[in-house]
Design a protein around this motif. Structure first.
Motif, mmCIF file in Angstrom:
data_model
loop_
_atom_site.group_PDB
_atom_site.id
_atom_site.type_symbol
_atom_site.label_atom_id
_atom_site.label_comp_id
_atom_site.label_asym_id
_atom_site.label_seq_id
_atom_site.Cartn_x
_atom_site.Cartn_y
_atom_site.Cartn_z
ATOM 1 N N ASN A 287 0.826 -1.206 0.000
ATOM 2 C CA ASN A 287 0.000 0.000 0.000
ATOM 3 C C ASN A 287 0.862 1.259 0.000
ATOM 4 O O ASN A 287 0.569 2.220 -0.719
ATOM 5 C CB ASN A 287 -0.958 0.008 1.184
ATOM 6 C CG ASN A 287 -2.134 -0.921 1.000
ATOM 7 O OD1 ASN A 287 -2.543 -1.209 -0.113
ATOM 8 N ND2 ASN A 287 -2.677 -1.408 2.097
ATOM 9 N N LYS A 288 1.920 1.258 0.801
ATOM 10 C CA LYS A 288 2.832 2.413 0.830
ATOM 11 C C LYS A 288 3.532 2.590 -0.517
ATOM 12 O O LYS A 288 3.728 3.717 -0.975
ATOM 13 C CB LYS A 288 3.855 2.262 1.948
ATOM 14 C CG LYS A 288 3.258 2.462 3.322
ATOM 15 C CD LYS A 288 4.300 2.297 4.409
ATOM 16 C CE LYS A 288 3.685 2.508 5.775
ATOM 17 N NZ LYS A 288 4.680 2.379 6.845
ATOM 18 N N LEU A 289 3.916 1.493 -1.140
ATOM 19 C CA LEU A 289 4.539 1.553 -2.454
ATOM 20 C C LEU A 289 3.565 2.131 -3.474
ATOM 21 O O LEU A 289 3.926 2.986 -4.285
ATOM 22 C CB LEU A 289 5.015 0.164 -2.886
ATOM 23 C CG LEU A 289 5.610 0.054 -4.288
ATOM 24 C CD1 LEU A 289 6.807 0.976 -4.467
ATOM 25 C CD2 LEU A 289 5.990 -1.395 -4.568
ATOM 26 N N SER A 290 2.335 1.700 -3.414
ATOM 27 C CA SER A 290 1.307 2.202 -4.320
ATOM 28 C C SER A 290 1.120 3.711 -4.152
ATOM 29 O O SER A 290 1.031 4.448 -5.137
ATOM 30 C CB SER A 290 -0.010 1.471 -4.056
ATOM 31 O OG SER A 290 -1.021 1.962 -4.881
ATOM 32 N N GLU A 291 1.094 4.179 -2.920
ATOM 33 C CA GLU A 291 0.966 5.611 -2.644
ATOM 34 C C GLU A 291 2.151 6.385 -3.225
ATOM 35 O O GLU A 291 1.969 7.452 -3.817
ATOM 36 C CB GLU A 291 0.888 5.867 -1.140
ATOM 37 C CG GLU A 291 -0.400 5.417 -0.506
ATOM 38 C CD GLU A 291 -0.382 5.535 1.001
ATOM 39 O OE1 GLU A 291 0.449 6.297 1.560
ATOM 40 O OE2 GLU A 291 -1.199 4.858 1.647
ATOM 41 N N LEU A 292 3.343 5.847 -3.059
ATOM 42 C CA LEU A 292 4.539 6.497 -3.594
ATOM 43 C C LEU A 292 4.454 6.612 -5.112
ATOM 44 O O LEU A 292 4.742 7.676 -5.674
ATOM 45 C CB LEU A 292 5.793 5.701 -3.210
ATOM 46 C CG LEU A 292 7.106 6.185 -3.837
ATOM 47 C CD1 LEU A 292 7.495 7.545 -3.262
ATOM 48 C CD2 LEU A 292 8.206 5.167 -3.618
ATOM 49 N N LEU A 293 4.042 5.537 -5.762
ATOM 50 C CA LEU A 293 3.976 5.536 -7.217
ATOM 51 C C LEU A 293 2.930 6.512 -7.745
ATOM 52 O O LEU A 293 3.120 7.116 -8.797
ATOM 53 C CB LEU A 293 3.698 4.125 -7.726
ATOM 54 C CG LEU A 293 4.793 3.096 -7.415
ATOM 55 C CD1 LEU A 293 4.341 1.713 -7.832
ATOM 56 C CD2 LEU A 293 6.108 3.469 -8.047
ATOM 57 N N GLU A 294 1.840 6.695 -7.005
ATOM 58 C CA GLU A 294 0.811 7.653 -7.402
ATOM 59 C C GLU A 294 1.351 9.082 -7.373
ATOM 60 O O GLU A 294 0.966 9.915 -8.192
ATOM 61 C CB GLU A 294 -0.400 7.552 -6.476
ATOM 62 C CG GLU A 294 -1.255 6.336 -6.731
ATOM 63 C CD GLU A 294 -2.438 6.269 -5.782
ATOM 64 O OE1 GLU A 294 -2.924 7.325 -5.336
ATOM 65 O OE2 GLU A 294 -2.880 5.144 -5.493
ATOM 66 N N LYS A 295 2.247 9.339 -6.438
ATOM 67 C CA LYS A 295 2.769 10.696 -6.240
ATOM 68 C C LYS A 295 4.040 10.971 -7.036
ATOM 69 O O LYS A 295 4.444 12.124 -7.173
ATOM 70 C CB LYS A 295 3.062 10.931 -4.747
ATOM 71 C CG LYS A 295 1.838 10.887 -3.884
ATOM 72 C CD LYS A 295 2.211 10.993 -2.419
ATOM 73 C CE LYS A 295 0.971 10.834 -1.537
ATOM 74 N NZ LYS A 295 1.324 10.815 -0.118
ATOM 75 N N ASN A 296 4.684 9.915 -7.529
ATOM 76 C CA ASN A 296 5.990 10.086 -8.153
ATOM 77 C C ASN A 296 6.041 9.359 -9.503
ATOM 78 O O ASN A 296 6.370 8.175 -9.571
ATOM 79 C CB ASN A 296 7.076 9.546 -7.215
ATOM 80 C CG ASN A 296 8.458 9.912 -7.660
ATOM 81 O OD1 ASN A 296 8.763 9.912 -8.842
ATOM 82 N ND2 ASN A 296 9.320 10.207 -6.701
ATOM 83 N N PRO A 297 5.738 10.085 -10.589
ATOM 84 C CA PRO A 297 5.723 9.442 -11.902
ATOM 85 C C PRO A 297 7.089 8.920 -12.358
ATOM 86 O O PRO A 297 7.155 7.967 -13.140
ATOM 87 C CB PRO A 297 5.219 10.535 -12.848
ATOM 88 C CG PRO A 297 5.276 11.805 -12.100
ATOM 89 C CD PRO A 297 5.338 11.480 -10.638
ATOM 90 N N ILE A 298 8.168 9.493 -11.856
ATOM 91 C CA ILE A 298 9.502 9.010 -12.227
ATOM 92 C C ILE A 298 9.715 7.598 -11.666
ATOM 93 O O ILE A 298 10.175 6.701 -12.367
ATOM 94 C CB ILE A 298 10.593 9.991 -11.759
ATOM 95 C CG1 ILE A 298 10.468 11.304 -12.545
ATOM 96 C CG2 ILE A 298 11.983 9.385 -11.937
ATOM 97 C CD1 ILE A 298 11.343 12.428 -12.028
ATOM 98 N N LYS A 299 9.358 7.420 -10.405
ATOM 99 C CA LYS A 299 9.506 6.091 -9.798
ATOM 100 C C LYS A 299 8.554 5.092 -10.465
ATOM 101 O O LYS A 299 8.901 3.935 -10.669
ATOM 102 C CB LYS A 299 9.272 6.157 -8.293
ATOM 103 C CG LYS A 299 10.420 6.832 -7.550
ATOM 104 C CD LYS A 299 10.329 6.548 -6.078
ATOM 105 C CE LYS A 299 11.378 7.246 -5.258
ATOM 106 N NZ LYS A 299 12.734 7.097 -5.650
ATOM 107 N N LYS A 300 7.362 5.554 -10.810
ATOM 108 C CA LYS A 300 6.414 4.674 -11.493
ATOM 109 C C LYS A 300 6.998 4.204 -12.824
ATOM 110 O O LYS A 300 6.897 3.027 -13.176
ATOM 111 C CB LYS A 300 5.097 5.412 -11.716
ATOM 112 C CG LYS A 300 4.002 4.544 -12.256
ATOM 113 C CD LYS A 300 2.687 5.297 -12.304
ATOM 114 C CE LYS A 300 1.553 4.408 -12.731
ATOM 115 N NZ LYS A 300 0.268 5.123 -12.708
ATOM 116 N N LYS A 301 7.653 5.091 -13.544
ATOM 117 C CA LYS A 301 8.291 4.733 -14.820
ATOM 118 C C LYS A 301 9.438 3.758 -14.581
ATOM 119 O O LYS A 301 9.597 2.780 -15.311
ATOM 120 C CB LYS A 301 8.787 6.005 -15.517
ATOM 121 C CG LYS A 301 9.611 5.756 -16.760
ATOM 122 C CD LYS A 301 8.769 5.300 -17.931
ATOM 123 C CE LYS A 301 9.561 5.311 -19.218
ATOM 124 N NZ LYS A 301 9.876 4.014 -19.727
#
Length: 61
Positions: free
Chosen positions: A18-32
């Protein structure tokens, strides 16, 4: 029946995801960066660098 320790570890893994999911929602660079991973091992190595512990299955702790 799931042992108490397994239940605790299972819930911990859900919390980490869940914390990872929250981070990815806020940080498109990390999501990429995550979407560029080619396999499970790369995902685990990358997310470990970010401070997440998602590599073990809940029964393997």
């Amino acid at each position: 029946m799931m042992a108490e320790r397994d239940l605790i570890n299972f819930l911990k893994k859900i919390e980490q995801l869940n914390k990872l999911s929250e981070l990815l929602e806020k940080n498109p660079i990390k999501k990429k960066e995550l979407s560029d991973c080619k396999n499970h091992e790369e995902v685990i190595n990358l997310t470990s660098k970010w401070g997440f512990e998602i590599g073990k299955r809940w029964g393997e702790y």
